[in-house]
Scaffold this active site. Structure first.
Site, PDB file in Angstrom:
ATOM      1  N   LYS A 149       0.876  -1.180   0.000  1.00  0.00           N
ATOM      2  CA  LYS A 149       0.000   0.000   0.000  1.00  0.00           C
ATOM      3  C   LYS A 149       0.909   1.225   0.000  1.00  0.00           C
ATOM      4  O   LYS A 149       1.191   1.832   1.042  1.00  0.00           O
ATOM      5  CB  LYS A 149      -0.917  -0.063   1.226  1.00  0.00           C
ATOM      6  CG  LYS A 149      -2.203   0.710   1.030  1.00  0.00           C
ATOM      7  CD  LYS A 149      -3.238   0.298   2.051  1.00  0.00           C
ATOM      8  CE  LYS A 149      -4.336   1.333   2.196  1.00  0.00           C
ATOM      9  NZ  LYS A 149      -5.075   1.654   0.992  1.00  0.00           N
TER      10      LYS A 149
HETATM   11  N1  PXG Z   1      -7.781  -2.135  -2.748  1.00  0.00           N
HETATM   12  C1  PXG Z   1      -7.076  -0.996  -2.751  1.00  0.00           C
HETATM   13  C2  PXG Z   1      -6.234  -0.651  -3.914  1.00  0.00           C
HETATM   14  C3  PXG Z   1      -7.134  -0.151  -1.642  1.00  0.00           C
HETATM   15  O1  PXG Z   1      -6.427   0.987  -1.623  1.00  0.00           O
HETATM   16  C4  PXG Z   1      -8.682  -1.686  -0.592  1.00  0.00           C
HETATM   17  C5  PXG Z   1      -8.560  -2.481  -1.700  1.00  0.00           C
HETATM   18  C6  PXG Z   1      -9.524  -2.151   0.561  1.00  0.00           C
HETATM   19  O2  PXG Z   1      -8.711  -2.494   1.659  1.00  0.00           O
HETATM   20  P1  PXG Z   1      -9.189  -2.302   3.173  1.00  0.00           P
HETATM   21  O3  PXG Z   1      -8.031  -2.785   3.979  1.00  0.00           O
HETATM   22  O4  PXG Z   1      -9.466  -0.837   3.359  1.00  0.00           O
HETATM   23  O5  PXG Z   1     -10.395  -3.124   3.352  1.00  0.00           O
HETATM   24  C7  PXG Z   1      -7.961  -0.482  -0.546  1.00  0.00           C
HETATM   25  C8  PXG Z   1      -8.068   0.418   0.629  1.00  0.00           C
HETATM   26  C9  PXG Z   1      -8.887   6.493   0.597  1.00  0.00           C
HETATM   27  C10 PXG Z   1      -8.874   5.130   1.179  1.00  0.00           C
HETATM   28  O6  PXG Z   1      -8.705   7.433   1.353  1.00  0.00           O
HETATM   29  C11 PXG Z   1      -8.421   4.052   0.446  1.00  0.00           C
HETATM   30  C12 PXG Z   1      -8.424   2.803   1.019  1.00  0.00           C
HETATM   31  C13 PXG Z   1      -8.867   2.621   2.288  1.00  0.00           C
HETATM   32  C14 PXG Z   1      -9.313   3.713   3.006  1.00  0.00           C
HETATM   33  C15 PXG Z   1      -9.328   4.981   2.451  1.00  0.00           C
HETATM   34  O7  PXG Z   1      -9.077   6.637  -0.588  1.00  0.00           O
HETATM   35  N2  PXG Z   1      -7.980   1.775   0.272  1.00  0.00           N
END
Ligand code: PXG
Length: 288
Positions: A149
Site C-alpha cells: 500500500k
Molecule cells: N484495494 C485498494 C487498492 C485499496 O487501496 C482496498 C482495496 C480495501 O482495503 P481495506 O483494507 O481498506 O479493506 C484499498 C483500501 C482512501 C482510502 O482514502 C483508500 C483505502 C482505504 C481507506 C481509504 O481513498 N484503500
C-alpha cells in the site's frame, strides 16, 4: 484539528512537510486508511501489520515499532476528541535530495491525520453502485507488488478518472491477463450459485482488511468463500456483487459494464453481510 507529525501534535495549518520529502517528490512511502468506530480503532493491529509489510517490501525502516505506532494513532484520535472517523497513517522516505536514490533521505516522516469520514451517501447502500471496467490495468506484480500500500496510487487514480469521465462512481480494474483485480480502493466479491468468490491476491488485489472481515463473516454464516481467478463474465453473470473497503465498508454493486447484476437490486446475502459487518465493527479493535 491536531495532526501527528514526527512525534508532535501540531495544528493543521502548522503541519508541513518539506518539498524535498521523497513522499512528495516520488510517492516514496506507505500508508494505511483506518476506521474509528465508537472510540474503537477497527483492526488496528492488522493495519499496522500491513503497514510493516508494505514498508519492508520497499526497504523503508519504520522509525516506530508496532506499539509506538498504535499509541500514536490512539493519541491522535484522543487529541481530536474523535469517536468515529477515519485515520490516515502515512510514512514517507523522508527529506532527501533531488534524484531517485533514497540515499541521504530520512529520517522517515510519520504523519497521522484523524478526521471525519465522508461516507458514500446512505442511499447507495440501498440502491447499489454501478461500476464499469476501464482500460487502465492494475499494476503488474513484477513491477510493484500490488499488496504494497504505497503512496503511488496514480494507476488507480487514472482508473477512477476513466470511470468518472463516463459517468460511473467506481472503476473495475483488471490485471494484465484480463482477470478481475479489484476496484480503485475496494476489493470485489460475487455470489454465484450460493458460493462467494473473490479474486486471489496474486490477481492484483490488495489484502484488504475489510475483505478478511467479510471472509470471517462468510464462515460464521456458513457460506462457502473461495479465492478464485474471476473474469468480467463471472461478474456479469453473478447473482450478487459487492465491494469492500475501509471507507466503503460493504457496498452493494448492482450493475457491471451495463449488465444488471441479479435482479438489479442489492442481493439478500449482500444485505446480510452489510448488517453483520456493522454489528462486528465495534467489537474488533483497540479502545481509545
Ligand atoms: N484495494 C485498494 C487498492 C485499496 O487501496 C482496498 C482495496 C480495501 O482495503 P481495506 O483494507 O481498506 O479493506 C484499498 C483500501 C482512501 C482510502 O482514502 C483508500 C483505502 C482505504 C481507506 C481509504 O481513498 N484503500
Amino acid at each position: 484539528m491536531k495532526i501527528y507529525l514526527n512525534g508532535d501534535l501540531v495544528e493543521k495549518d502548522k503541519a508541513m512537510v518539506s518539498v524535498f520529502d521523497h513522499g512528495l517528490l516520488y510517492g516514496d512511502g506507505v500508508f494505511e486508511g483506518i476506521r474509528l468506530y465508537d472510540h474503537c480503532v477497527f483492526k488496528l493491529d492488522e493495519h499496522l501489520e500491513r503497514l510493516e509489510y508494505s514498508a519492508k517490501a520497499i526497504l523503508l525502516e519504520l522509525p516506530l515499532n508496532r506499539q509506538q505506532l498504535a499509541d500514536a494513532v490512539c493519541e491522535t484520535c484522543r487529541a481530536n476528541n474523535l469517536s468515529n472517523g477515519y485515520v490516515r497513517l502515512v510514512v514517507t522516505r523522508g527529506v532527501g535530495h533531488l534524484g531517485l536514490s533514497p540515499d541521504g533521505c530520512g529520517p522517515p516522516s510519520v504523519i497521522i491525520i484523524a478526521d471525519d469520514i465522508q461516507l458514500y451517501p446512505q442511499e447507495l447502500y440501498e440502491t447499489g453502485l454501478k461500476i464499469i471496467s476501464v482500460p487502465t490495468r492494475r499494476i503488474n506484480a513484477s513491477a510493484l507488488p500490488p499488496a504494497v500500500k504505497s503512496l503511488n496510487y496514480l494507476n488507480n487514480i487514472l482508473a477512477k478518472i476513466e470511470a468518472k469521465k463516463v459517468g460511473f462512481q467506481e472503476a473495475l480494474m483488471l490485471n494484465d491477463k484480463g482477470e478481475i483485480a479489484e476496484c480503485t480502493g475496494d476489493n470485489v466479491f460475487v455470489l454465484s450459485k450460493g458460493v462467494l468468490y473473490t479474486p486471489p491476491l496474486d490477481a492484483g488485489s490488495l489484502r484488504g482488511i475489510t475483505r478478511a472481515s467479510v471472509m470471517d463473516i462468510a464462515q460464521d454464516l456458513g457460506i462457502k468463500c473461495r479465492e478464485q481467478a474471476l473474469t468480467r463474465y463471472d461478474l456479469w453473470t453473478a447473482e450478487e456483487c459487492f465491494l469492500t473497503g475501509t471507507a466503503a465498508e460493504v457496498i452493494p454493486c448492482v450493475e457491471v459494464d451495463h449488465r444488471r447484476v441479479g435482479s438489479g437490486e442489492p442481493g439478500e446475502i449482500t444485505r446480510k453481510f452489510i448488517s453483520k459487518f456493522r454489528e462486528n465493527v465495534c467489537e474488533d479493535g483497540v479502545k481509545l
